[in-house]
Design a protein around this motif. Sequence first.
Motif, mmCIF file in Angstrom:
data_model
loop_
_atom_site.group_PDB
_atom_site.id
_atom_site.type_symbol
_atom_site.label_atom_id
_atom_site.label_comp_id
_atom_site.label_asym_id
_atom_site.label_seq_id
_atom_site.Cartn_x
_atom_site.Cartn_y
_atom_site.Cartn_z
ATOM 1 N N LEU A 107 -1.448 15.682 0.581
ATOM 2 C CA LEU A 107 -2.628 15.447 -0.242
ATOM 3 C C LEU A 107 -3.001 16.652 -1.094
ATOM 4 O O LEU A 107 -3.520 16.512 -2.205
ATOM 5 N N LEU A 165 4.996 5.135 3.097
ATOM 6 C CA LEU A 165 4.446 6.419 3.528
ATOM 7 C C LEU A 165 5.181 7.537 2.799
ATOM 8 O O LEU A 165 6.410 7.651 2.891
ATOM 9 N N LEU A 209 -0.877 7.367 -9.324
ATOM 10 C CA LEU A 209 -0.705 6.297 -8.342
ATOM 11 C C LEU A 209 -0.468 4.955 -9.025
ATOM 12 O O LEU A 209 0.271 4.111 -8.502
ATOM 13 N N SER A 220 0.834 -1.199 0.000
ATOM 14 C CA SER A 220 0.000 0.000 0.000
ATOM 15 C C SER A 220 0.871 1.253 0.000
ATOM 16 O O SER A 220 1.896 1.302 0.689
ATOM 17 N N ILE A 221 0.470 2.236 -0.801
ATOM 18 C CA ILE A 221 1.154 3.534 -0.842
ATOM 19 C C ILE A 221 0.217 4.570 -0.228
ATOM 20 O O ILE A 221 -0.904 4.776 -0.708
ATOM 21 N N LYS A 222 0.663 5.202 0.838
ATOM 22 C CA LYS A 222 -0.146 6.200 1.536
ATOM 23 C C LYS A 222 0.584 7.552 1.537
ATOM 24 O O LYS A 222 1.805 7.601 1.658
ATOM 25 N N PHE A 223 -0.195 8.622 1.421
ATOM 26 C CA PHE A 223 0.367 9.971 1.452
ATOM 27 C C PHE A 223 0.060 10.626 2.801
ATOM 28 O O PHE A 223 -1.059 10.494 3.323
ATOM 29 N N LYS A 224 1.037 11.329 3.329
ATOM 30 C CA LYS A 224 0.794 12.098 4.552
ATOM 31 C C LYS A 224 -0.242 13.183 4.272
ATOM 32 O O LYS A 224 -0.352 13.688 3.155
ATOM 33 N N LYS A 225 -0.969 13.565 5.289
ATOM 34 C CA LYS A 225 -2.063 14.521 5.119
ATOM 35 C C LYS A 225 -1.607 15.801 4.439
ATOM 36 O O LYS A 225 -2.281 16.340 3.557
ATOM 37 N N PHE A 265 4.068 -1.270 3.659
ATOM 38 C CA PHE A 265 3.433 0.038 3.533
ATOM 39 C C PHE A 265 4.489 1.083 3.179
ATOM 40 O O PHE A 265 5.592 1.079 3.726
ATOM 41 N N ASN A 297 2.633 2.475 -8.278
ATOM 42 C CA ASN A 297 2.491 1.052 -7.940
ATOM 43 C C ASN A 297 3.286 0.166 -8.891
ATOM 44 O O ASN A 297 3.812 -0.864 -8.491
#
Length: 260
Positions: A45, A189, A54, A37-42, A187, A58
């Motif tokens: 965004l 981040l 994205l 999973s690739i998540k962005f810090k708030k 993950f 990936n």
Amino acid sequence: MNFYWRLYLLVLVITLLSSCSINKYVPVGEHLLSHTSIKFKKDSLKYNKSNIDLDQMNALLKQKPNRKILLGFRFHLKLYNLSNQKRIEKRILVKQARVEKRNLKIQRKNDKKLAKNPAYNKKMLEARRLTFGEKLRSIGEEPVVLDKSAAGKSAKQLSIYLINKGFFNNSVSDSISLNDNGQSSVFYLVNTDKPYTYSNIDYLINDSLLLSYVDSISANSLLKIGDNFDTDILDQERSRITNFLLNSGYHYFNKEFIFF
């Protein structure tokens, strides 16, 4: 109902009735990669809506979990796990012995025919056919075993991608979660930080005639003041100028003559 749907239903039924572990061919002490999973810090965004893809990010990951179809069912991995390594090895020996025996007969027949007639079109030797287990494996997927070093390499690739999109001060960290069931998740981040944008665009061309040609198409430039720095767009702009000049009589012009 086609072959693959029949095969899918067969595997589904066998899977539901079987206690065979999904980690069947995962080495002892290792973990199956089950999720990335690739998540962005708030704070990131608000910046990543413009030119970050994205799907492209990936695609850069060095390791991805086995494919999932229909409600997350790992059909291809299950298919691979239905095979039995020891049985495959035994069947290969049996099949190989049989084909070698047949080929010996074919070779002897070819030798006799050639001795009588040099122009004889000799019969080709047979190749060993795949065992059922090998066929299962050729359609299925072997388990993706977690490689911790690949996670670090993936984080670096993601960072390079972001730099090429103008996020020069980005940071990407990876974390790994190991589950008790022998599976794992990775993950990523992402903190993009604020992107760099074009504040001014100049063309530095010593040849006045060449400069006039480039100026004539500058209104249609792909580069706009205020846009994010993007190496993909810059390369497209180089191609645009090059194609125009080639069609304008500069037959030996090369895209490599343009740099930024």
